[in-house]
Design a protein around this motif. Sequence first.
Motif, PDB file in Angstrom:
ATOM      1  N   GLY A   1      37.785 -65.864 -18.797  1.00 58.98           N
ATOM      2  CA  GLY A   1      37.809 -65.694 -17.349  1.00 58.98           C
ATOM      3  C   GLY A   1      37.346 -64.345 -16.847  1.00 58.98           C
ATOM      4  O   GLY A   1      37.550 -64.009 -15.669  1.00 58.98           O
ATOM      5  N   ALA A   2      36.707 -63.550 -17.667  1.00 56.45           N
ATOM      6  CA  ALA A   2      36.289 -62.198 -17.278  1.00 56.45           C
ATOM      7  C   ALA A   2      35.137 -62.225 -16.282  1.00 56.45           C
ATOM      8  O   ALA A   2      34.430 -63.227 -16.126  1.00 56.45           O
ATOM      9  CB  ALA A   2      35.872 -61.409 -18.516  1.00 56.45           C
ATOM     10  N   TYR A   3      34.961 -61.094 -15.611  1.00 48.40           N
ATOM     11  CA  TYR A   3      33.785 -60.853 -14.781  1.00 48.40           C
ATOM     12  C   TYR A   3      32.723 -60.217 -15.678  1.00 48.40           C
ATOM     13  O   TYR A   3      32.973 -59.222 -16.364  1.00 48.40           O
ATOM     14  CB  TYR A   3      34.113 -59.933 -13.613  1.00 48.40           C
ATOM     15  N   LEU A   4      31.532 -60.788 -15.657  1.00 48.76           N
ATOM     16  CA  LEU A   4      30.443 -60.354 -16.516  1.00 48.76           C
ATOM     17  C   LEU A   4      29.369 -59.675 -15.672  1.00 48.76           C
ATOM     18  O   LEU A   4      28.837 -60.275 -14.732  1.00 48.76           O
ATOM     19  CB  LEU A   4      29.844 -61.558 -17.243  1.00 48.76           C
ATOM     20  N   THR A   5      29.068 -58.419 -15.977  1.00 54.56           N
ATOM     21  CA  THR A   5      28.068 -57.673 -15.219  1.00 54.56           C
ATOM     22  C   THR A   5      27.046 -57.068 -16.177  1.00 54.56           C
ATOM     23  O   THR A   5      27.272 -56.999 -17.382  1.00 54.56           O
ATOM     24  CB  THR A   5      28.706 -56.527 -14.402  1.00 54.56           C
ATOM     25  N   PRO A   6      25.917 -56.598 -15.638  1.00 51.48           N
ATOM     26  CA  PRO A   6      25.021 -55.804 -16.491  1.00 51.48           C
ATOM     27  C   PRO A   6      25.728 -54.532 -16.946  1.00 51.48           C
ATOM     28  O   PRO A   6      26.642 -54.031 -16.278  1.00 51.48           O
ATOM     29  CB  PRO A   6      23.853 -55.462 -15.552  1.00 51.48           C
ATOM     30  N   GLY A   7      25.313 -53.988 -18.074  1.00 48.14           N
ATOM     31  CA  GLY A   7      25.850 -52.715 -18.523  1.00 48.14           C
ATOM     32  C   GLY A   7      25.519 -51.605 -17.538  1.00 48.14           C
ATOM     33  O   GLY A   7      24.537 -51.675 -16.793  1.00 48.14           O
ATOM     34  N   LEU A   8      26.354 -50.582 -17.527  1.00 49.98           N
ATOM     35  CA  LEU A   8      26.128 -49.443 -16.636  1.00 49.98           C
ATOM     36  C   LEU A   8      24.968 -48.588 -17.140  1.00 49.98           C
ATOM     37  O   LEU A   8      24.646 -48.557 -18.328  1.00 49.98           O
ATOM     38  CB  LEU A   8      27.396 -48.598 -16.541  1.00 49.98           C
TER      39      LEU A   8
ATOM     40  N   VAL B   1      28.350 -48.174 -21.054  1.00 46.52           N
ATOM     41  CA  VAL B   1      27.076 -47.615 -20.584  1.00 46.52           C
ATOM     42  C   VAL B   1      26.012 -48.019 -21.593  1.00 46.52           C
ATOM     43  O   VAL B   1      25.958 -47.495 -22.706  1.00 46.52           O
ATOM     44  CB  VAL B   1      27.148 -46.082 -20.454  1.00 46.52           C
ATOM     45  N   THR B   2      25.164 -48.965 -21.213  1.00 49.58           N
ATOM     46  CA  THR B   2      24.187 -49.520 -22.151  1.00 49.58           C
ATOM     47  C   THR B   2      22.819 -48.856 -22.046  1.00 49.58           C
ATOM     48  O   THR B   2      21.943 -49.098 -22.884  1.00 49.58           O
ATOM     49  CB  THR B   2      24.044 -51.034 -21.949  1.00 49.58           C
ATOM     50  N   THR B   3      22.632 -48.014 -21.009  1.00 47.53           N
ATOM     51  CA  THR B   3      21.380 -47.268 -20.846  1.00 47.53           C
ATOM     52  C   THR B   3      21.712 -45.881 -20.319  1.00 47.53           C
ATOM     53  O   THR B   3      22.578 -45.744 -19.443  1.00 47.53           O
ATOM     54  CB  THR B   3      20.422 -47.972 -19.870  1.00 47.53           C
TER      55      THR B   3
ATOM     56  N   CYS C   1      34.233 -42.156  -7.667  1.00 47.70           N
ATOM     57  CA  CYS C   1      34.061 -41.108  -6.648  1.00 47.70           C
ATOM     58  C   CYS C   1      32.961 -41.469  -5.669  1.00 47.70           C
ATOM     59  O   CYS C   1      33.084 -41.250  -4.454  1.00 47.70           O
ATOM     60  CB  CYS C   1      33.749 -39.766  -7.311  1.00 47.70           C
ATOM     61  N   MET C   2      31.874 -42.028  -6.172  1.00 42.11           N
ATOM     62  CA  MET C   2      30.781 -42.448  -5.299  1.00 42.11           C
ATOM     63  C   MET C   2      31.235 -43.555  -4.352  1.00 42.11           C
ATOM     64  O   MET C   2      30.918 -43.548  -3.158  1.00 42.11           O
ATOM     65  CB  MET C   2      29.596 -42.915  -6.140  1.00 42.11           C
ATOM     66  N   SER C   3      31.989 -44.506  -4.891  1.00 45.05           N
ATOM     67  CA  SER C   3      32.498 -45.601  -4.072  1.00 45.05           C
ATOM     68  C   SER C   3      33.466 -45.097  -3.016  1.00 45.05           C
ATOM     69  O   SER C   3      33.355 -45.428  -1.823  1.00 45.05           O
ATOM     70  CB  SER C   3      33.179 -46.630  -4.980  1.00 45.05           C
ATOM     71  N   GLU C   4      34.405 -44.243  -3.438  1.00 44.95           N
ATOM     72  CA  GLU C   4      35.407 -43.693  -2.516  1.00 44.95           C
ATOM     73  C   GLU C   4      34.778 -42.796  -1.453  1.00 44.95           C
ATOM     74  O   GLU C   4      35.299 -42.676  -0.333  1.00 44.95           O
ATOM     75  CB  GLU C   4      36.444 -42.899  -3.313  1.00 44.95           C
ATOM     76  N   GLY C   5      33.652 -42.184  -1.784  1.00 42.50           N
ATOM     77  CA  GLY C   5      32.983 -41.280  -0.856  1.00 42.50           C
ATOM     78  C   GLY C   5      32.156 -41.968   0.201  1.00 42.50           C
ATOM     79  O   GLY C   5      31.464 -41.295   0.980  1.00 42.50           O
ATOM     80  N   GLY C   6      32.185 -43.295   0.248  1.00 47.42           N
ATOM     81  CA  GLY C   6      31.501 -44.026   1.308  1.00 47.42           C
ATOM     82  C   GLY C   6      30.557 -45.112   0.841  1.00 47.42           C
ATOM     83  O   GLY C   6      30.061 -45.896   1.648  1.00 47.42           O
ATOM     84  N   LEU C   7      30.300 -45.183  -0.464  1.00 46.16           N
ATOM     85  CA  LEU C   7      29.349 -46.169  -0.958  1.00 46.16           C
ATOM     86  C   LEU C   7      29.953 -47.565  -1.020  1.00 46.16           C
ATOM     87  O   LEU C   7      29.269 -48.559  -0.766  1.00 46.16           O
ATOM     88  CB  LEU C   7      28.860 -45.740  -2.344  1.00 46.16           C
ATOM     89  N   GLY C   8      31.239 -47.673  -1.347  1.00 44.15           N
ATOM     90  CA  GLY C   8      31.899 -48.967  -1.440  1.00 44.15           C
ATOM     91  C   GLY C   8      31.582 -49.678  -2.744  1.00 44.15           C
ATOM     92  O   GLY C   8      30.630 -49.327  -3.454  1.00 44.15           O
ATOM     93  N   PRO C   9      32.366 -50.719  -3.090  1.00 42.17           N
ATOM     94  CA  PRO C   9      32.193 -51.392  -4.383  1.00 42.17           C
ATOM     95  C   PRO C   9      30.826 -52.036  -4.581  1.00 42.17           C
ATOM     96  O   PRO C   9      30.250 -51.932  -5.664  1.00 42.17           O
ATOM     97  CB  PRO C   9      33.303 -52.446  -4.372  1.00 42.17           C
ATOM     98  N   ALA C  10      30.298 -52.702  -3.562  1.00 42.46           N
ATOM     99  CA  ALA C  10      28.987 -53.349  -3.738  1.00 42.46           C
ATOM    100  C   ALA C  10      27.898 -52.308  -3.953  1.00 42.46           C
ATOM    101  O   ALA C  10      27.035 -52.460  -4.825  1.00 42.46           O
ATOM    102  CB  ALA C  10      28.662 -54.219  -2.529  1.00 42.46           C
ATOM    103  N   GLY C  11      27.946 -51.233  -3.172  1.00 39.70           N
ATOM    104  CA  GLY C  11      26.967 -50.167  -3.343  1.00 39.70           C
ATOM    105  C   GLY C  11      27.104 -49.487  -4.686  1.00 39.70           C
ATOM    106  O   GLY C  11      26.115 -49.092  -5.311  1.00 39.70           O
ATOM    107  N   ALA C  12      28.344 -49.338  -5.154  1.00 39.55           N
ATOM    108  CA  ALA C  12      28.571 -48.711  -6.451  1.00 39.55           C
ATOM    109  C   ALA C  12      28.017 -49.573  -7.584  1.00 39.55           C
ATOM    110  O   ALA C  12      27.456 -49.049  -8.556  1.00 39.55           O
ATOM    111  CB  ALA C  12      30.056 -48.456  -6.656  1.00 39.55           C
ATOM    112  N   LEU C  13      28.171 -50.883  -7.479  1.00 40.74           N
ATOM    113  CA  LEU C  13      27.619 -51.766  -8.501  1.00 40.74           C
ATOM    114  C   LEU C  13      26.098 -51.611  -8.568  1.00 40.74           C
ATOM    115  O   LEU C  13      25.514 -51.544  -9.652  1.00 40.74           O
ATOM    116  CB  LEU C  13      28.000 -53.221  -8.209  1.00 40.74           C
ATOM    117  N   TYR C  14      25.465 -51.512  -7.416  1.00 36.21           N
ATOM    118  CA  TYR C  14      24.017 -51.293  -7.376  1.00 36.21           C
ATOM    119  C   TYR C  14      23.659 -49.926  -7.961  1.00 36.21           C
ATOM    120  O   TYR C  14      22.729 -49.794  -8.769  1.00 36.21           O
ATOM    121  CB  TYR C  14      23.507 -51.398  -5.933  1.00 36.21           C
ATOM    122  N   ALA C  15      24.416 -48.902  -7.567  1.00 33.71           N
ATOM    123  CA  ALA C  15      24.127 -47.537  -8.016  1.00 33.71           C
ATOM    124  C   ALA C  15      24.328 -47.365  -9.510  1.00 33.71           C
ATOM    125  O   ALA C  15      23.751 -46.448 -10.117  1.00 33.71           O
ATOM    126  CB  ALA C  15      25.011 -46.542  -7.265  1.00 33.71           C
ATOM    127  N   GLY C  16      25.143 -48.221 -10.116  1.00 31.77           N
ATOM    128  CA  GLY C  16      25.413 -48.117 -11.541  1.00 31.77           C
ATOM    129  C   GLY C  16      24.612 -49.067 -12.402  1.00 31.77           C
ATOM    130  O   GLY C  16      24.718 -49.006 -13.640  1.00 31.77           O
TER     131      GLY C  16
END
Length: 414
Positions: free
Chosen positions: A61-68, A111-113, A337-352
């Motif tokens: 049941g995990a959430y699967l994302t690309p590596g950071l 962190v895969t890259t 920190c990036m998310s808390e500073g105004g980027l938010g979770p969706a933006g952080a996923l993109y940024a990572g």
Amino acid sequence: MNDVVIVNCTVTDARAGASKSAEGRIADAAVWIRDDRIAAVGPREQVLERVGEAQRLDLDGAYLTPGLVNMHTHLSLSLPGQGGDNVKNMTAHELVLYMADGARRTLRCGVTTVRCVAEKDHADFALRRAIESGRATGPRIFTAGQALVCTGGHGHEANDTMECDGVDGFRRGVRTQVKAGADLIKIMISGGIAGEHESIDTPQLFSDEMAAALQTAHAWGRKVTAHAGPAAVIAEAVELGLDCVEHGYQLTPEVAKRMAERGTALVPTLLVTRCKEFFDELGVPEWMQCRSLGAGPRHLESYAMALDAGVDVLLGSDMPPFWDFEGTNASVRELECMSEGGLGPAGALYAGTLGPVRWLGADADLGTVEVGKYADLIAMDADPLTDTSAFRGVRWVMKGGRVVRDDRSGWEKQ
């Protein structure tokens, strides 16, 4: 051929956060991996109809994302102080083994890259070859080789930089890194927090030197990123064609707007001005701690300006990506920190994930969970689109179709 199908997971990547794309968010999903790439992804039953006898890998049941992707990595980092001196005093053989251990730990934390932005003695190229050939375990490496710095400029004290002066010097510096195998070029255009005889706002390259480095790198098809603090220096480099700014401690709204217009990205490295625990651990001297921590409030203001202007911001920790810090690793803490500073979770996923690989020109192979891309994947129990701190719970890591971490069994591929 490796042939495995991942089941019982929710696929989540940056496309879901940006556009609510169905391809970027699939509940009860399956991902079919053949060799090192994704062969199919979609609702479980649809994928399983195609798979045949492939091995099943249940993620519970995990959430699967690309590596950071960590865009500001130094696997041979040596800050002023005892900890840094220990690294500087390593032999060439010790250094490569030290970096290899850091690479293994980096991959294990999800962190895969990485994008290396100044490594000692060109050891990064040897490490990259070892990882690619399977002799060492670590992330995919994109590297600048040695950073280019004026004589006595920021970072000149260690052999992860190459001192250059004048137009001819910087042209030669760029070509030297390209000859060694550099994927990008890094230049130091201002002072910073780690140079005792400079300040953050000390300009260090003349316009013709910056232009020479940028023109030469671009002629060879390499992007250029710059260690840079003050707005005036950054503004000049942006007009000359700079592709990315590291840190950006003292931006202004006008300079941030121009960065957005010109497509100049920012890797803010927010941790470097709020990491006393890390500095104490390494024995960093008081003068550097005061300068770094004192720059913290202005650094956050600059980051907010970049977000307001629409600058593309990308994950980069400056600290070793795997370093234990504030209850997690440095990569995840930076992303929080990036998310808390105004980027938010969706933006952080993109940024990572997707944002960095687009900058690297690698989005045909990395950054999303799509057919044809490398199977560089991580899994966690919480939803990263709801809370960036979900990445603290990474418990499973795959790179190129091979599982390198699975906490359920306590097993790690050697």
